[in-house]
Write a protein that holds these residues in place. Structure first.
Motif, PDB file in Angstrom:
ATOM      1  N   PHE A 214       3.515  -9.916   9.064  1.00 31.17           N
ATOM      2  CA  PHE A 214       3.502 -10.562   7.745  1.00 31.17           C
ATOM      3  C   PHE A 214       4.004  -9.596   6.667  1.00 31.17           C
ATOM      4  O   PHE A 214       4.870  -9.934   5.858  1.00 31.17           O
ATOM      5  N   PHE A 215       3.483  -8.365   6.687  1.00 35.72           N
ATOM      6  CA  PHE A 215       3.879  -7.392   5.669  1.00 35.72           C
ATOM      7  C   PHE A 215       5.354  -7.011   5.796  1.00 35.72           C
ATOM      8  O   PHE A 215       6.024  -6.716   4.803  1.00 35.72           O
TER       9      PHE A 215
ATOM     10  N   ILE B 174       7.105  -9.690   3.976  1.00 39.71           N
ATOM     11  CA  ILE B 174       6.806  -9.585   2.537  1.00 39.71           C
ATOM     12  C   ILE B 174       7.627  -8.474   1.880  1.00 39.71           C
ATOM     13  O   ILE B 174       8.196  -8.655   0.806  1.00 39.71           O
ATOM     14  N   LEU B 175       7.711  -7.308   2.569  1.00 40.00           N
ATOM     15  CA  LEU B 175       8.451  -6.188   1.988  1.00 40.00           C
ATOM     16  C   LEU B 175       9.947  -6.481   1.927  1.00 40.00           C
ATOM     17  O   LEU B 175      10.663  -5.929   1.091  1.00 40.00           O
TER      18      LEU B 175
ATOM     19  N   PHE C 203      14.934 -12.455  -9.191  1.00 48.24           N
ATOM     20  CA  PHE C 203      13.692 -11.685  -9.215  1.00 48.24           C
ATOM     21  C   PHE C 203      13.450 -11.140 -10.626  1.00 48.24           C
ATOM     22  O   PHE C 203      12.338 -11.225 -11.161  1.00 48.24           O
TER      23      PHE C 203
ATOM     24  N   PHE D   8       7.339 -13.458 -16.404  1.00 45.93           N
ATOM     25  CA  PHE D   8       5.974 -13.168 -15.950  1.00 45.93           C
ATOM     26  C   PHE D   8       5.331 -12.125 -16.864  1.00 45.93           C
ATOM     27  O   PHE D   8       4.206 -12.296 -17.326  1.00 45.93           O
TER      28      PHE D   8
ATOM     29  N   PHE E 184       8.338  -0.481 -12.767  1.00 43.92           N
ATOM     30  CA  PHE E 184       7.472  -1.298 -11.914  1.00 43.92           C
ATOM     31  C   PHE E 184       8.297  -2.364 -11.186  1.00 43.92           C
ATOM     32  O   PHE E 184       8.092  -2.626  -9.997  1.00 43.92           O
TER      33      PHE E 184
ATOM     34  N   TRP F  65      10.068  -0.691  -8.430  1.00 47.00           N
ATOM     35  CA  TRP F  65       9.142  -0.393  -7.325  1.00 47.00           C
ATOM     36  C   TRP F  65       8.970  -1.628  -6.433  1.00 47.00           C
ATOM     37  O   TRP F  65       9.001  -1.530  -5.210  1.00 47.00           O
ATOM     38  N   MET F  66       8.821  -2.794  -7.059  1.00 45.71           N
ATOM     39  CA  MET F  66       8.648  -4.031  -6.291  1.00 45.71           C
ATOM     40  C   MET F  66       9.860  -4.318  -5.405  1.00 45.71           C
ATOM     41  O   MET F  66       9.736  -4.924  -4.345  1.00 45.71           O
TER      42      MET F  66
ATOM     43  N   LEU G  94      -1.651  -4.887   0.432  1.00 45.77           N
ATOM     44  CA  LEU G  94      -2.294  -6.100  -0.088  1.00 45.77           C
ATOM     45  C   LEU G  94      -2.024  -6.260  -1.584  1.00 45.77           C
ATOM     46  O   LEU G  94      -1.714  -7.353  -2.058  1.00 45.77           O
TER      47      LEU G  94
ATOM     48  N   TYR H 292       0.503  -5.071  -3.206  1.00 46.67           N
ATOM     49  CA  TYR H 292       1.928  -5.419  -3.331  1.00 46.67           C
ATOM     50  C   TYR H 292       2.124  -6.923  -3.072  1.00 46.67           C
ATOM     51  O   TYR H 292       2.823  -7.607  -3.820  1.00 46.67           O
ATOM     52  N   THR H 293       1.470  -7.413  -2.025  1.00 44.44           N
ATOM     53  CA  THR H 293       1.610  -8.832  -1.663  1.00 44.44           C
ATOM     54  C   THR H 293       1.084  -9.724  -2.781  1.00 44.44           C
ATOM     55  O   THR H 293       1.718 -10.726  -3.134  1.00 44.44           O
TER      56      THR H 293
ATOM     57  N   CYS I 180       0.905  -9.015  -5.988  1.00 49.09           N
ATOM     58  CA  CYS I 180       1.861  -8.967  -7.115  1.00 49.09           C
ATOM     59  C   CYS I 180       3.057  -9.871  -6.817  1.00 49.09           C
ATOM     60  O   CYS I 180       3.472 -10.657  -7.669  1.00 49.09           O
ATOM     61  N   LEU I 181       3.603  -9.748  -5.612  1.00 44.55           N
ATOM     62  CA  LEU I 181       4.806 -10.521  -5.252  1.00 44.55           C
ATOM     63  C   LEU I 181       4.523 -12.018  -5.299  1.00 44.55           C
ATOM     64  O   LEU I 181       5.298 -12.790  -5.880  1.00 44.55           O
TER      65      LEU I 181
END
Lengths: 302, 299
Positions: A116-117, A120-121, A132, A139, A168, A171-172, B23, B25-26, B28-29
């Motif tokens: 899952f991660f 997500i990444l 984005f 946001f 920030f 970073w995302m 977690l 990070y998830t 926030c996304l």
């Protein structure tokens, strides 16, 4: 096999003709769009635009770059650019490149939710950057402002806070590719090495630092080396946020180059080429030296 | 119970920290994306009141935002020859498909041709080409964009779609090394058997070797297609005559005024741009996220 006078068989000749035929176009492309573009960039750095053509002007462009004596440098100063580029690069290294290594280890070990991660990444890498950024803008400027009942609608654009605002978002967006590369490399580590460590009762922390990182050090070096140029080309995505309207106290080298390339003119390209040439002269030896030092003094697998 | 405790302890301090950050990070996304998605179907007047999620009583669904995007998402672009180009949503969509398709196709073709030639034929020049790829990857060059503009202008290719095919027909970069490695790992028995059967070099390349590397080439095509679909930089600097959807989002995101002024409309437009690539990602997720290696592991 039949050979002609030069000792070259008909088969070999056909092979050579085929080799030349399939390579010629890509090589011509590289000669024009890599070699010629870069040689022309070098030549352009010593030229000026007289309204119709480029003509040799010696070192004038370099003098202008060092003294910032040209209209394109109106809002630019080296102190600000070095400070912002340095912060952006260092923050990227500490909060993105190194954590990417840890995240990859977590995914490689198949711990809770690793699949899952991994997705997500990677998602911010798939979603168009501008989409984005647009969502992020609204946001932060609408939702967060309303959530915390902040009265100042220019809250994120105050000096100091604005840097966090851009960093920030960066970073995302920063984990997709590096995590994929690291997990891909880690999956190539032999199971027997990991198992022998586990039989010796090695802790996860020791496994990461004493086995995994030394084993993938070459990849880490490559990723770090390719990130060094980011000092001069990185711009915290500020161009995508603001186009040409970024406040000058946030200028980085990367933003300045991108802005001038996008909105420059035939007259400003030579100055920009001289600027790029100086940056290249600085970054090439640093890159080569860093690679040498990282490989020489990096962790060993023995 | 003891077993559970052991598993808990074995997880290690480092892993707990990593899990916590992941977690965070998830969360926030998901917060960004859910906010964006709901805002894109939010009524303007409701958004203006600071209501962003449908948990509020005053929430109004406004799916018509998406319909309005088709009508209102139009940009006007002034070109270097002082003419003006106007592109609506459909023109920009078509430009995006053509631009990303040509760029990805040209890149994959160049990579395959050079990787095939250099991996199959052991001439000295093959080693030169391979070394050149490595050097070009390691030696960084800053600020060659202006030079490329000058060259494209002098060749009459500036703001022309032909320039995309020529600039993208470029084998340099990591993907060359990936295809080269795959071709090198293939057994020579295939091509030798075909050769004994009288097949020529062209037949061996197109009928024997290309099908063997097709999955790798297809993955690279998908990745570069998505990269080009998402990119606006090339259009901004070299090809404003063919504005794409990503470039359109760049314009509405950084400029004020026009029919796309409101946040809800901008967000609806941007999600429409993201839908095709997200669909590709969902269908080809395993291919796109397959093992990528760079540099290998130490023995």
């Amino acid at each position: 096999m039949l050979k002609n006078k030069s000792g070259f068989s008909a088969k070999k000749r056909k092979e050579l003709v085929f080799y030349i035929a399939i390579l010629s176009l890509p090589i011509i492309q590289a000669l024009v769009f890599y070699f010629y573009v870069n040689i022309n960039s070098f030549i352009l750095a010593f030229q000026g635009f007289n309204g119709t053509n480029y003509e040799f002007t010696g070192l004038d462009n370099f003098k202008a770059v060092f003294t910032l004596d040209h209209s394109i440098f109106n809002l630019f100063d080296y102190g600000t650019a070095i400070k912002n580029s340095g912060i952006a690069w260092l923050v990227g290294l500490v909060t993105s490149s190194i954590p990417a290594l840890f995240f990859s280890y977590y995914i490689y070990k198949n711990h809770i939710g690793s699949s899952f991660f991994r997705i997500i990444l990677y998602i911010p890498h798939i979603i168009p950057l501008l989409v984005f950024i647009l969502v992020y803008k609204f946001f932060m400027n609408d939702f967060i402002i309303a959530l915390f009942k902040i009265q100042d609608y220019n809250f994120w654009m105050k000096v100091g806070r604005d840097l966090f605002y851009y960093l920030f978002c960066g970073w995302m967006l920063s984990f997709g590719t590096s995590t994929l590369v690291y997990t891909g490399t880690m999956s190539g580590i032999s199971d027997s090495i990991i198992e022998s460590g586990q039989l010796d009762g090695i802790t996860p922390t020791k496994e990461l630092f004493l086995i995994i990182i030394p084993m993938i050090w070459g990849t880490f070096v490559t990723m770090t080396i390719t990130s060094i140029i980011g000092f001069f080309t990185g711009e915290m995505h500020t161009f995508s946020f603001e186009a040409g309207n970024l406040d000058s106290h946030l200028y980085t080298f990367g933003y300045f180059i991108q802005r001038q390339t996008a909105y420059g003119s035939m007259a400003t390209y030579p100055i920009l080429s001289a600027f790029g040439l100086i940056m290249t002269a600085v970054v090439v030896p640093i890159t080569i030296l860093t690679r040498h030092l990282m490989l020489k003094y990096g962790p060993r697998t023995e | 119970m003891i077993k559970k405790k052991n598993k808990f302890a074995q997880f290690g301090f480092v892993n707990w920290i990593i899990l916590a950050i992941l977690l965070l990070y998830t969360i926030c996304l998901f917060a960004f994306l859910i906010f964006g998605l709901f805002s894109s179907v939010n009524a303007r007047e409701v958004y203006k009141q600071g209501i962003y999620f449908p948990i509020n009583k005053e929430w109004k669904w406004a799916f018509y935002n998406y319909v309005e995007v088709f009508k209102a998402f139009t940009i006007e672009e002034r070109l270097s020859n002082h003419t003006t180009v106007t592109a609506n949503f459909f023109t920009m969509s078509l430009n995006s498909i053509v631009f990303a398709g040509i760029a990805a196709g040209a890149k994959c073709t160049a990579i395959f041709l050079v990787a095939y030639a250099t991996s199959r034929f052991s001439y000295a020049f093959s080693k030169v080409v391979y070394t050149f790829v490595i050097v070009a990857m390691v030696v960084p060059i800053v600020g060659s964009g202006p030079s490329q503009i000058v060259i494209l202008k002098s060749l009459g290719l500036y703001e022309k779609m032909t320039s995309v095919a020529l600039v993208a027909f470029n084998f340099l970069g990591m993907y060359f090394l990936v295809v080269y490695a795959v071709l090198q790992s293939l057994s020579k028995d295939y091509s030798e058997a075909a050769c004994l059967d009288g097949a020529g070099e062209w037949t061996i390349m197109t009928k024997i070797m290309l099908p063997l590397v097709r999955p790798t080439i297809a993955t690279i095509f998908l990745i570069t297609f998505i990269e080009n679909w998402n990119s606006y930089g090339y259009i901004l600097v070299y090809l404003r005559s063919y504005p794409t959807l990503s470039y359109g989002v760049f314009r509405i995101s950084t400029e004020k005024g026009g029919g796309m002024e409101h946040a809800t409309m901008k967000l609806a437009a941007s999600f429409l741009v993201a839908i095709p690539v997200l669909t590709l990602f969902v269908i080809f997720r395993k291919k796109l996220m397959g093992n990528v290696t760079m540099g290998g592991v130490k023995e």
